[in-house]
Design an enzyme around this catalytic site. Structure first.
Site, PDB file in Angstrom:
ATOM      1  N   TYR A 112     -16.793  12.075  14.026  1.00  0.00           N
ATOM      2  CA  TYR A 112     -15.395  11.847  13.665  1.00  0.00           C
ATOM      3  C   TYR A 112     -15.285  10.662  12.705  1.00  0.00           C
ATOM      4  O   TYR A 112     -16.215   9.857  12.579  1.00  0.00           O
ATOM      5  CB  TYR A 112     -14.533  11.592  14.913  1.00  0.00           C
ATOM      6  N   HIS A 142       1.677  11.640 -22.967  1.00  0.00           N
ATOM      7  CA  HIS A 142       0.552  11.065 -22.225  1.00  0.00           C
ATOM      8  C   HIS A 142       1.024  10.261 -21.030  1.00  0.00           C
ATOM      9  O   HIS A 142       0.414  10.279 -19.973  1.00  0.00           O
ATOM     10  CB  HIS A 142      -0.305  10.208 -23.146  1.00  0.00           C
ATOM     11  N   ARG A 157      -6.498  24.437 -19.642  1.00  0.00           N
ATOM     12  CA  ARG A 157      -7.288  23.742 -18.617  1.00  0.00           C
ATOM     13  C   ARG A 157      -6.479  23.760 -17.325  1.00  0.00           C
ATOM     14  O   ARG A 157      -5.256  23.992 -17.351  1.00  0.00           O
ATOM     15  CB  ARG A 157      -7.576  22.305 -19.043  1.00  0.00           C
ATOM     16  N   GLY A 182      -5.938  12.154 -23.769  1.00  0.00           N
ATOM     17  CA  GLY A 182      -5.587  11.069 -24.678  1.00  0.00           C
ATOM     18  C   GLY A 182      -6.564   9.922 -24.736  1.00  0.00           C
ATOM     19  O   GLY A 182      -6.343   8.949 -25.442  1.00  0.00           O
ATOM     20  N   LYS A 228     -12.792  21.768 -22.477  1.00  0.00           N
ATOM     21  CA  LYS A 228     -12.056  22.413 -23.554  1.00  0.00           C
ATOM     22  C   LYS A 228     -12.897  23.500 -24.218  1.00  0.00           C
ATOM     23  O   LYS A 228     -12.444  24.629 -24.415  1.00  0.00           O
ATOM     24  CB  LYS A 228     -11.649  21.349 -24.591  1.00  0.00           C
ATOM     25  N   SER A 267     -19.956   3.434  16.794  1.00  0.00           N
ATOM     26  CA  SER A 267     -18.924   3.576  15.768  1.00  0.00           C
ATOM     27  C   SER A 267     -19.285   2.609  14.645  1.00  0.00           C
ATOM     28  O   SER A 267     -19.482   1.415  14.895  1.00  0.00           O
ATOM     29  CB  SER A 267     -17.550   3.245  16.343  1.00  0.00           C
ATOM     30  N   ARG A 299     -12.043  17.791 -32.095  1.00  0.00           N
ATOM     31  CA  ARG A 299     -11.497  17.231 -30.852  1.00  0.00           C
ATOM     32  C   ARG A 299     -12.608  16.960 -29.848  1.00  0.00           C
ATOM     33  O   ARG A 299     -13.612  17.655 -29.824  1.00  0.00           O
ATOM     34  CB  ARG A 299     -10.532  18.225 -30.198  1.00  0.00           C
ATOM     35  N   MET A 342      -9.770   9.976 -25.703  1.00  0.00           N
ATOM     36  CA  MET A 342     -10.726   9.993 -26.816  1.00  0.00           C
ATOM     37  C   MET A 342     -10.041  10.463 -28.093  1.00  0.00           C
ATOM     38  O   MET A 342      -8.848  10.735 -28.105  1.00  0.00           O
ATOM     39  CB  MET A 342     -11.904  10.871 -26.455  1.00  0.00           C
ATOM     40  N   CYS A 346     -15.205   3.483  12.052  1.00  0.00           N
ATOM     41  CA  CYS A 346     -13.856   2.926  12.186  1.00  0.00           C
ATOM     42  C   CYS A 346     -13.575   1.841  11.153  1.00  0.00           C
ATOM     43  O   CYS A 346     -12.531   1.209  11.181  1.00  0.00           O
ATOM     44  CB  CYS A 346     -13.616   2.410  13.598  1.00  0.00           C
TER      45      CYS A 346
END
Ligand code: PEP
Ligand code: MG
Length: 954
Positions: free
Chosen positions: A929, A518, A400, A156, A76, A842, A147, A158, A909
């Site tokens: 992979y 929220h 934001r 929401g 912010k 693997s 804030r 804090m 895997c």
């Protein structure tokens, strides 16, 4: 009246006014005492020679910070500075950096010595720019908003305090300056309520149904106006004065102290409360869910108030530069006339769509639309911004990157590339990999939904379809979900306290609140189906009922919600496949014309271009292979051959084999298994169209396959024609205390090589058959649970022997290789030796996690939740690779494996192969992979591409 309020800050901002600014009367009137920790350090502040910079100001077109400074200024603060720099209308303010938060927690909740002086200087700058004075009891006083602002937004979670600086004197000054008593006293009422709740802790106690300030307010309204529902903005200044007196009395009664009237003391309290809220329960839950490190800390933003509640030419709103639910490029959002921003976000009144503003305040709308375009061009991402209109003038309070659904993320990313705002690499990085499965989430079955009965309509806040049993309370929702029930959390409006329940629920339904409440925001981010503001619902928390048009639904009854259309249905509705699945997997022509389908396909093309690792699938059936290939898998990374025996009568042959007491008996049973296996492997090779298939030889934890119940035993005895006692005896003999560490994996094949031989024969015969039909089988035979090279050697010998025989019998050559799983620590530690035999590794990270952590993969449910709560483990290690422990073994195995065999093929895997953070780790350690379940393939492809693009950028 309203006009005067509008003029106050503007008029004050002129140079003449600034020059005429009196010295700070309030500060003089109420000298600061060295009581709070912030103040105590003030004395030292003056003696510190060159203190670090903790406070960053912005205003009047200048800023100490900028948009790149999020770690230090929070999201912010950094963006307020950035908006200030690019000339957007931002009220002046300053940010107290996240370093102060770190200091605060490292030093028993005290502050650095230099902070107080820097805050005082920051207030001084705001005063100068805005031409008003903090605590001024004679003219329009400076009021500030305090804030939080973490690096990543935590909507929401804090605390926030608005209208700070008001007391019995400054409120009169505000009233006089604006000639708007209702406005002035409304601000004061709001301030005491918010400050009392957040800073002084005047909150609901056990046994109380409502927040105490709300109770006072509602009681007053009932006494004065009867029991009808009176909106807060209808209260008169006199009403508000009485309510304020009662609020103060409440504070005195609950805290034993009078409400603080010194604005500086108020400011200290507010700053400490915001820093303190970094460690509140809901912030901790949120951080855990979104993997935000506690060390980041929050910043605190102190900003001059502008007022959306001065009258009907004023208002507050929250808007998005594109629709965050669908991604459509429309100006999307909502506002409330004559209200402060919190009213919109808290969902107290249901706001109006921002398009309405075009009719009600065309000038302000035009300005906002202009700002919307500036924001997108500058930040190059969809923005979620808060604004206030004070007597027709627009002010920006925040911007934001907007949270969005997975569907919207894909659409926005792909469309922004088309618009030339971003390039394809940025688009790939933009879509959160763990949200991609939302695009694959089910929708209501087309036929079933036509017959269903819509009982209410609300706002479509989180797309998708969900059916579940309704629960009106977060704890009970969590409890029910833990019992595997499908749950819909139904609330009048959700608050951040409901977070746990929202996480557990399939979907969220609220009676009040808009699309930026929220509930909607958080639901959207979590990918939960959400309908909010369905006003026809009457929820009675005490009776645990929901009444709609006279029909009563009790807790546990089924409802269904469509978060794309905003509809609520009675009962349970079957769900069906999403557009992407219909298009890709079911090859549905209609679905392929859909926008989501097209965007998804485009994104996947870019992933293919950006990735280094490939993605395979864990599949045991041709159908699974077909699905995975449709999603872009390029082979099988794991076929669990024991899973091929789960169906029908096959399990009996498998049990017969396990229970066999002699070689002959076992071979007889194996002969029955061979045709099943051959047929299955053929089906898989056919489906794979030449892609490789890693086939893992039998690894049946015995307890999963033994006939354990009396009925099963009797049934099997009958089928095999032997006495049931014999079976019971054998089951008893085979019983293990630790089956997961027992007679499983390659141990089975080592003791009974004939099992390995049968499997090898099935694979090679199927491969020969497949080759004959032109399917080019590429089997990769994988031996499980290897910890010793000798284990692998013995098994590989059997495999090669059978290969030789089958190739000779069939007069053909089969393109195969043999490798192993690395799933016990010894295997990883001796990977150099094992790689002398293994042509590939693997990582079986399910077992590797189990054996490295010494935690049972099947029994961790009882102790892992508290471990996560206490942050002993950051995330469930069976879901996300424990990079420091298990990851270290993986690194060793990769290094040692390559030492011996430079081109050894490396994959994973375990279940982690489809989890984005783990996929990124696999890229980092150089695997070739990852392999995951078919429906996770797109997620893994995206995560893999993101990892590769990020690595290249570095
Ligand atoms: C593993 O252990 O990670 C693995 C893939 O094998 P399984 O889950 O079948 O034990
Ligand atoms: Mg395993």
């Amino acid at each position: 009246m309203a006009k005067k309020a509008a003029r106050a800050p503007k008029r004050s901002a002129t140079p003449a006014r600034r020059a005429a600014r009196p010295s700070t009367p309030a500060r003089k009137a109420a000298p600061r005492k060295a009581t709070a920790p912030l103040r105590k350090s003030a004395a030292r502040a003056t003696t510190t020679a060159k203190a670090a910079k903790y406070v960053y100001s912005w205003g009047a077109g200048k800023a100490d910070g900028n948009g790149t400074m999020k770690p230090l200024l929070g999201g912010k603060g950094a963006n307020l500075a950035e908006m200030g720099r690019i000339g957007l209308p931002v009220p002046a303010g300053f940010t107290i950096s996240t370093e102060v938060c770190t200091y605060y927690y490292d030093n028993k909740r005290t502050y650095p010595a230099a902070l107080q002086a820097q805050i005082a200087a920051g207030i001084g700058k705001i005063e100068k720019i805005m031409g008003v004075t903090f605590g001024d009891a004679t003219r329009f006083p400076l009021l500030v908003a305090v804030r939080s602002g973490a690096r990543d937004s935590m909507p929401g979670m804090m605390d926030t305090i608005l209208n700070l600086g008001l007391n019995d004197e400054t409120v009169i000054a505000l009233e006089r300056a604006t000639q708007n008593p209702r406005f002035a006293w409304d601000c004061y009422r709001r301030f005491i309520q918010m400050y009392g709740d957040v800073v002084l802790g005047v909150q609901k106690r056990a046994g109380e149904d409502h927040e105490p300030f709300e109770t006072v307010l509602e009681t007053y309204k009932d006494e004065t106006y009867g029991n009808g529902h009176l909106e807060d903005n209808k209260l008169t200044a006199d009403d508000l004065k009485t309510i304020i007196d009662r609020f103060k009395a409440l504070v005195k009664e609950r805290t034993g102290k009078a409400f603080p009237s010194d604005p500086w003391q108020q400011l200290e309290g507010a700053v400490s409360a915001v820093f303190g809220s970094w460690m509140n329960d809901r912030a901790i839950v949120y951080r855990r869910k979104y993997n935000i490190p506690a060390e980041w800390g929050t910043a605190v933003n102190v900003q001059a108030m502008v007022f959306g509640n001065t009258g009907d030419e004023s208002g507050s709103g929250v808007a998005f530069t594109r629709d965050p639910a669908t991604g459509e490029k429309v100006f999307y959002g909502e506002f409330l006339l004559n209200a402060q921003g919190e009213d919109v976000v808290a969902g107290v009144r249901t706001p109006e769509a921002v398009a309405e503003l075009a009719k009600q305040m065309p000038k302000a709308y035009k300005e906002l639309d202009r700002i919307r375009k500036v924001l997108e061009t500058h930040f190059k991402d969809m923005q979620d911004f808060e604004f206030t209109i004070q007597d027709g003038t627009v002010y920006m309070l925040q911007t934001r990157n907007g949270k969005r659904t997975g569907v919207a993320a894909v659409r926005i990313a792909t469309e922004m590339v088309k618009e030339g705002l971003i390039d394809w690499k940025t688009a790939v990085m933009r879509v959160p990999a763990d949200q991609l499965d939302q695009v694959l989430a089910p929708i209501f079955d087309r036929v079933a939904v036509k017959k269903a009965n819509v009982i209410a309509r609300g706002l479509p806040a989180g797309p998708g379809a969900a059916s579940g049993e309704i629960y009106f309370n977060a704890d009970r929702a969590v409890e029910a979900a833990a019992k595997d029930k499908k749950v819909l959390l139904v609330r009048v409006e959700t608050s951040p306290e409901d977070l746990r329940g929202m996480i557990a629920a399939e979907g969220i339904l609220t009676a009040r609140g808009g699309v930026s409440s929220h509930a909607a925001l958080v639901a959207r981010q979590m990918g939960k189906v959400c309908v909010c503001g369905a006003a026809a619902l009457h929820v009675d928390y005490n009776k645990r009922t929901l009444t709609v048009d006279g029909t009563v639904y009790n807790e546990g009854d089924w409802l269904s919600i469509d978060g794309t259309a905003g509809e609520v249905y009675a009962g349970r509705i079957e769900t069906g496949a999403s557009e992407v699945i219909q298009g890709l997997v079911e090859n549905d022509a209609e679905a392929k014309k859909g926008r989501t389908f097209k965007n998804f396909v485009q994104l996947m093309k870019w992933c293919a271009e950006g990735t280094r690792m490939t993605v395979r699938t864990n599949a045991d059936t041709p159908e699974q292979v077909r699905n995975a290939l449709a999603f872009g898998a390029v082979g099988i990374g794991l076929t669990r051959t024991e899973h091929m025996f789960f169906e029908g009568d096959r399990i009996d042959a498998m049990r017969e084999m396990i229970l066999a007491e002699s070689l002959e008996a076992r071979q007889e049973a194996l002969a029955k298994l061979l045709p099943y296996q051959r047929e299955d492997f053929f089906g898989i090779f056919k489906e794979l169209k030449g892609y490789p298939a890693t086939i893992r030889f039998l690894d049946p934890p015995l307890h999963e396959f033994l006939p354990n119940s009396g009925d099963q035993q009797k049934d099997l005895a009958k089928k095999l024609g032997i006495p049931v006692e014999k079976i019971q005896q054998r089951v008893h003999d085979l019983h293990e205390f630790n089956p997961m560490l027992g007679f499983r994996g390659c141990r089975l094949g080592i003791r009974y090589p004939e099992i390995t031989a049968m499997q090898a024969r099935a694979v090679f015969e199927a491969a020969a058959d497949a080759n004959k039909k032109g399917y080019k089988a590429k089997p990769e035979i994988m031996i499980p649970l290897v910890g010793f090279k000798k284990e692998l050697d013995l098994q590989v010998e059997v495999v090669h022997e059978v290969a030789r025989k089958v190739q000779a019998e069939r007069k053909t050559t089969i393109n195969y290789s043999v490798g192993t799983m690395i799933e016990v620590p010894r295997g990883a530690l001796t990977a150099d030796e094992i790689a002398q035999t293994a042509e590939f590794f693997s990582f079986g990270t399910n077992d590797l996690t189990q054996t490295t952590l010494g935690m049972s993969r099947d029994d961790s449910g009882s102790f892992l939740p508290p471990y996560e709560e206490l942050e002993i483990v950051k995330k469930n290690p069976f879901a996300t690779i424990d990079q420091t422990g298990v990851g270290a073994l993986m690194r060793i195995a990769v290094e040692k494996g390559r030492q011996t065999r430079k081109d050894i093929k490396l994959g994973i895997c375990g279940e982690h192969g489809g989890e984005p953070d783990s996929v990124k780790f696999c890229d980092a350690i150089g695997l070739d992979y990852v392999s995951c379940s078919p429906f996770r393939v797109p997620v893994a492809r995206l995560a893999a591409a993101q990892a590769a693009l990020a690595a290249k950028k570095k």
